[in-house]
Motif scaffolding. Structure first.
Motif, PDB file in Angstrom:
ATOM      1  N   UNK A 670     -77.597   6.215 -69.648  1.00 42.15           N
ATOM      2  CA  UNK A 670     -78.928   6.395 -70.239  1.00 42.15           C
ATOM      3  C   UNK A 670     -80.036   6.560 -69.212  1.00 42.15           C
ATOM      4  N   UNK A 671     -79.879   5.938 -68.047  1.00 44.06           N
ATOM      5  CA  UNK A 671     -80.909   6.056 -67.015  1.00 44.06           C
ATOM      6  C   UNK A 671     -80.954   7.454 -66.411  1.00 44.06           C
ATOM      7  N   UNK A 672     -79.889   8.235 -66.597  1.00 44.68           N
ATOM      8  CA  UNK A 672     -79.838   9.589 -66.046  1.00 44.68           C
ATOM      9  C   UNK A 672     -80.393  10.627 -67.008  1.00 44.68           C
ATOM     10  N   UNK A 673     -80.535  10.263 -68.280  1.00 43.55           N
ATOM     11  CA  UNK A 673     -80.888  11.230 -69.305  1.00 43.55           C
ATOM     12  C   UNK A 673     -82.396  11.448 -69.391  1.00 43.55           C
ATOM     13  N   UNK A 674     -82.826  12.674 -69.675  1.00 43.72           N
ATOM     14  CA  UNK A 674     -84.253  12.946 -69.848  1.00 43.72           C
ATOM     15  C   UNK A 674     -84.745  12.427 -71.202  1.00 43.72           C
ATOM     16  N   UNK A 675     -86.048  12.332 -71.356  1.00 43.84           N
ATOM     17  CA  UNK A 675     -86.611  11.890 -72.632  1.00 43.84           C
ATOM     18  C   UNK A 675     -86.524  12.973 -73.697  1.00 43.84           C
ATOM     19  N   UNK A 676     -86.379  14.221 -73.265  1.00 44.80           N
ATOM     20  CA  UNK A 676     -86.331  15.352 -74.197  1.00 44.80           C
ATOM     21  C   UNK A 676     -85.086  15.246 -75.083  1.00 44.80           C
ATOM     22  N   UNK A 677     -85.318  15.005 -76.373  1.00 40.40           N
ATOM     23  CA  UNK A 677     -84.216  14.811 -77.313  1.00 40.40           C
ATOM     24  C   UNK A 677     -83.371  16.075 -77.452  1.00 40.40           C
ATOM     25  N   UNK A 678     -84.020  17.238 -77.439  1.00 44.02           N
ATOM     26  CA  UNK A 678     -83.293  18.487 -77.619  1.00 44.02           C
ATOM     27  C   UNK A 678     -82.342  18.758 -76.459  1.00 44.02           C
ATOM     28  N   UNK A 679     -82.783  18.403 -75.250  1.00 45.52           N
ATOM     29  CA  UNK A 679     -81.892  18.579 -74.098  1.00 45.52           C
ATOM     30  C   UNK A 679     -80.650  17.706 -74.245  1.00 45.52           C
ATOM     31  N   UNK A 680     -80.849  16.480 -74.688  1.00 50.79           N
ATOM     32  CA  UNK A 680     -79.710  15.582 -74.888  1.00 50.79           C
ATOM     33  C   UNK A 680     -78.750  16.154 -75.940  1.00 50.79           C
ATOM     34  N   UNK A 700     -57.875   7.134 -78.777  1.00 51.66           N
ATOM     35  CA  UNK A 700     -58.823   6.602 -77.788  1.00 51.66           C
ATOM     36  C   UNK A 700     -59.850   7.642 -77.379  1.00 51.66           C
ATOM     37  N   UNK A 701     -59.450   8.919 -77.289  1.00 51.51           N
ATOM     38  CA  UNK A 701     -60.400   9.963 -76.906  1.00 51.51           C
ATOM     39  C   UNK A 701     -61.532  10.060 -77.927  1.00 51.51           C
ATOM     40  N   UNK A 702     -61.192   9.947 -79.217  1.00 53.28           N
ATOM     41  CA  UNK A 702     -62.225   9.989 -80.250  1.00 53.28           C
ATOM     42  C   UNK A 702     -63.146   8.781 -80.142  1.00 53.28           C
ATOM     43  N   UNK A 703     -62.584   7.610 -79.854  1.00 52.59           N
ATOM     44  CA  UNK A 703     -63.403   6.412 -79.680  1.00 52.59           C
ATOM     45  C   UNK A 703     -64.368   6.583 -78.509  1.00 52.59           C
ATOM     46  N   UNK A 704     -63.870   7.137 -77.440  1.00 52.73           N
ATOM     47  CA  UNK A 704     -64.731   7.331 -76.270  1.00 52.73           C
ATOM     48  C   UNK A 704     -65.839   8.337 -76.571  1.00 52.73           C
ATOM     49  N   UNK A 705     -65.507   9.379 -77.332  1.00 52.88           N
ATOM     50  CA  UNK A 705     -66.529  10.366 -77.667  1.00 52.88           C
ATOM     51  C   UNK A 705     -67.626   9.745 -78.520  1.00 52.88           C
ATOM     52  N   UNK A 706     -67.249   8.873 -79.429  1.00 49.61           N
ATOM     53  CA  UNK A 706     -68.247   8.191 -80.236  1.00 49.61           C
ATOM     54  C   UNK A 706     -69.146   7.315 -79.363  1.00 49.61           C
ATOM     55  N   UNK A 707     -68.555   6.705 -78.390  1.00 48.44           N
ATOM     56  CA  UNK A 707     -69.337   5.890 -77.448  1.00 48.44           C
ATOM     57  C   UNK A 707     -70.330   6.751 -76.675  1.00 48.44           C
ATOM     58  N   UNK A 708     -69.892   7.945 -76.274  1.00 51.26           N
ATOM     59  CA  UNK A 708     -70.785   8.862 -75.559  1.00 51.26           C
ATOM     60  C   UNK A 708     -71.951   9.276 -76.457  1.00 51.26           C
ATOM     61  N   UNK A 709     -71.673   9.508 -77.740  1.00 49.11           N
ATOM     62  CA  UNK A 709     -72.760   9.876 -78.652  1.00 49.11           C
ATOM     63  C   UNK A 709     -73.830   8.786 -78.685  1.00 49.11           C
ATOM     64  N   UNK A 710     -73.391   7.535 -78.709  1.00 47.78           N
ATOM     65  CA  UNK A 710     -74.359   6.442 -78.720  1.00 47.78           C
ATOM     66  C   UNK A 710     -75.174   6.413 -77.431  1.00 47.78           C
TER      67      UNK A 710
END
Length: 730
Positions: A670-680, A700-710
């Protein structure tokens, strides 16, 4: 009446067969005559080769400060084939194993052919028949380094360093150079190349016993001395021939005779290369036998350059692709792959050196088929050439390349019949192919020590007398009398007894009467041929069994092992690479640097880190995902400014961060991500497209992807909950 008809049919069948057999014999002799004339013409050339492409000389190794008989040429693309100068060049290095150069570009469907059709500029490193006086294996390595520098200089805007393909014995030469000069290389492809010379399976791979049964390398030194310091490559070819007496003594010639109406062109094309015998300096072949095939010093780091630099294959920084085959009796999979076991104790150790190793094992193709088979070129070599950038950005580790038919019209795949995926593997997958026991290793260590003793005795007691008796004229006369050379020359222009063949063959072709396929005499001929092959195969198996039994009995003797200094009580394997304390210290320093960089970067680093994190759960990658990754590199923040090398470094850095501490690395996203929601959202959508290119995510891959979405959500907490990987660790 029935008896009469039967007799008539019998006589008719016999007459038809005799006419056909006599005509085949004349056409067969004519083919052998063409073979002899072709041999004489080929050997009379200054730079004989069997390339099917036009070469353009770039660097002549004879002009270098340490001259060698090697040449660098550019392959001129044939008409209708366009290459992209911004794509990484391919450099094919042919083996100097008794035959002349050109096998890598022997035909259109070849290593050179598939590289050109994939759009890559292509270069070829070949050699002349006669060595430069005094040249050594190290001199050749220096020359090849100069060649690679010249290739890189000609392509300053190429995305990636040259991909170097080393066939057979050129493979170990390429690996040695890459260990000393790693900065020169892009991905390395070694095809049918031995690197672990003692390795094999009991009951198979008998060629590895030859050195011990002959008493070691003293015979190599004697052969070179009888050649006045020159070793005739025909002896190496003879060794290959001896591995398959059924083919050498019968099948190859019978196949020509039985299919003489259609087989001549293919036969002559292969024989042009097979009979193009070249020479080596005595120093060169002695190094090869002592340090590699008998001594097995390469993988354990016991070879040093003249300036004292250790040749450690762990120093190679380029991805290494190993192509071998279960059907290869010259370089079985164990000899092609067990160097990995000699160097590393685990896949994590491979990763700690930053190495990426990809291997594939063909089911049945023979040694030469790895380089000359059109089907192999259209499948494995085509996929390697098309996906070399994909291989270059794979995270460090051990992978197996798996080839599957292209599924329909997948938009994520380029054109072609196959697609490649790389599945993560463990060292146990290499061990499962079979290999030596500790007792086997001691036997080979004893054979190596006996070789050293016998060579020393030969040099002290016999060599001075041989050198005093042999002069260059005698050596040249002996070379001309080599059985393999005579088998070509006896059908050449110097044999007046064959002058009648041209007219006779012309008349046969004008009035050719091939026998019907159901002719009983033809069937009897085929049956006799099969019995001859079976008999020769039985003889081969008996000789190989006796050779193995004798080798194991002699060199397995505890008394002999103790006498030559092999420790029979130690559990240490005789040839294993030593561990480096300096590497451990540098690794600890690098880990500390990576930890400090968890929060450095931006959206691109976050996207790649997330991509690698989810991808690790799948245990591999394929070219469909890489096609989508190209878009991430093109569209991501700062990515258009990155070279392929820069993007590769970024992928590896994020991979190592996850490897050393996945929890902390994910918490930092999260510290690497910009504030721009559209970019995310844009990057998250692209990640989902990449990761689903090879099919829907599950487990497990699906679980990890869900974690990335969060993590990518605008409201993502600064310290997210434990990752899937971290929960498993705890």
């Amino acid at each position: 009446m029935a008896v009469s008809e039967s007799a008539t049919d019998f006589v008719s069948a016999a007459n038809s067969y005799l006419v056909d057999a006599s005509q085949r014999w004349i056409l067969y002799l004519e083919a052998m005559r063409q073979r002899g004339l072709q041999y004489e013409e080929h050997m009379a050339q200054t730079a004989p080769n069997v390339l099917d492409y036009q070469p353009e000389l770039i660097v002549d190794g004879r002009t270098l400060p340490r001259p060698v008989n090697y040449l660098l040429v550019r392959i001129v693309p044939p008409e209708g084939v366009a290459v992209d100068e911004t794509m990484r060049p391919f450099v094919i290095v042919d083996p100097r194993a008794g035959h002349g150069p050109g096998i890598g570009g022997f035909k259109a469907d070849s290593e050179i052919g598939v590289a050109l059709h994939a759009g890559h500029p292509c270069y070829f490193i070949g050699f002349l028949p006669d060595p430069v006086a005094g040249q050594t294996i190290e001199d050749i390595g220096r020359a090849e380094a100069t060649f690679l520098e010249a290739v890189a200089a000609r392509h300053p805007h190429a995305e990636g360093k040259p991909c170097v393909v080393g066939n057979c014995q050129a493979g170990w030469a390429v690996m040695m150079l890459a260990a000393v000069r790693p900065e020169l290389f892009g991905p390395i492809i070694i095809a049918g190349s031995p690197l672990s010379y003692w390795a094999g399976v009991t009951g198979q791979n008998p060629m590895r016993y030859s050195g011990g049964l002959l008493g070691g390398s003293w015979l190599t030194a004697l052969t070179s001395d009888l050649g006045a310091g020159i070793f005739d490559g025909a002896w190496l070819v003879q060794n290959f021939e001896n591995q398959n007496p059924a083919n050498t003594l019968w099948s190859k010639q019978y196949n020509l005779y039985s299919k003489v109406d259609t087989e001549v062109e293919r036969y002559l094309g292969f024989e042009k290369w097979w009979g193009g015998h070249v020479l080596l300096n005595g120093e060169e072949i002695q190094f090869i036998v002592d340090e590699l095939f008998v001594g097995n010093h390469l993988a354990c780091g016991d070879i040093r350059t003249s300036d004292g630099k250790e040749i450690d294959l762990r120093s190679i920084r380029s991805p290494i692709v190993v192509f071998c085959s279960h059907g290869d009796n010259i370089t079985p999979p164990q000899q092609a792959l067990d160097w990995i076991l000699d160097l590393y104790d685990s896949v994590d150790e491979i990763r700690s050196y930053g190495q990426t190793i990809v291997y594939t094992v063909h089911d049945k193709i023979g040694h030469l088929g790895i380089f000359v088979s059109a089907s192999v070129a259209r499948k494995e070599h085509q996929e390697f050439a098309s996906n070399i950038d994909f291989i270059d950005v794979l995270p460090p580790g051990l992978y197996e390349a798996v080839f599957e038919p292209k599924p329909g019209t997948d938009p994520n795949l380029p054109s072609g019949e196959w697609f490649m995926r790389c599945e993560a593997r463990d060292l146990d997958d290499i061990r499962a192919l079979g290999g030596n026991t500790l007792e086997d290793e001691r036997r080979f260590a004893a054979a190596a020590r006996v070789s050293e003793i016998n060579l020393s005795l030969y040099r002290a007691l016999v060599q001075p007398w041989v050198k005093a008796l042999v002069n260059p004229a005698m050596a040249e006369a002996a070379r001309k009398l080599h059985p393999l050379r005579l088998s070509y020359e006896m059908f050449g222009a110097q044999n007046p007894a064959l002058a009648w063949l041209d007219d006779a063959a012309r008349k046969v072709r004008e009035d050719r009467h091939p026998v019907a396929p159901d002719n009983p005499f033809l069937k009897a001929q085929e049956q006799a041929s099969r019995q001859i092959v079976e008999g020769l195969e039985g003889w081969r198996k008996a000789v190989e069994h006796q050779s193995e039994t004798l080798f194991r009995a002699i060199y397995g003797s505890p008394l002999l092992q103790a006498a030559v200094g092999v420790d029979t009580t130690s559990q240490q394997w005789p040839r294993r690479a030593a561990k480096s304390q300096l590497h451990d210290e540098l690794l600890a320093k690098r880990i500390a640097e990576l930890r400090e960089g968890f929060t450095s970067g931006g959206l691109l680093e976050a996207g790649v880190r997330a991509l690698v994190y989810v991808g690790l759960a799948r245990g591999g990658a394929d070219e469909r995902g890489f096609e989508a990754i190209r878009r991430l590199r093109r569209d991501g923040e700062r990515s258009s400014q990155l070279t392929l090398e820069g993007f590769k470094a970024l992928v590896r850095e994020q991979f190592f961060m996850l490897l050393i501490d996945s929890r902390a690395a994910l918490q930092a996203i999260p510290a690497l991500l910009p504030d721009d929601v559209e970019q995310r959202k844009s990057v998250l959508t692209l990640l989902e497209e990449i990761l689903s290119a090879r099919g829907p995510l599950a487990g497990e891959a699906a679980e990890r992807m869900e974690e990335v979405r969060r993590l990518f959500a605008p409201s993502a907490p600064s310290r997210p909950r434990l990752s899937v990987a971290a929960r498993k660790e705890n």
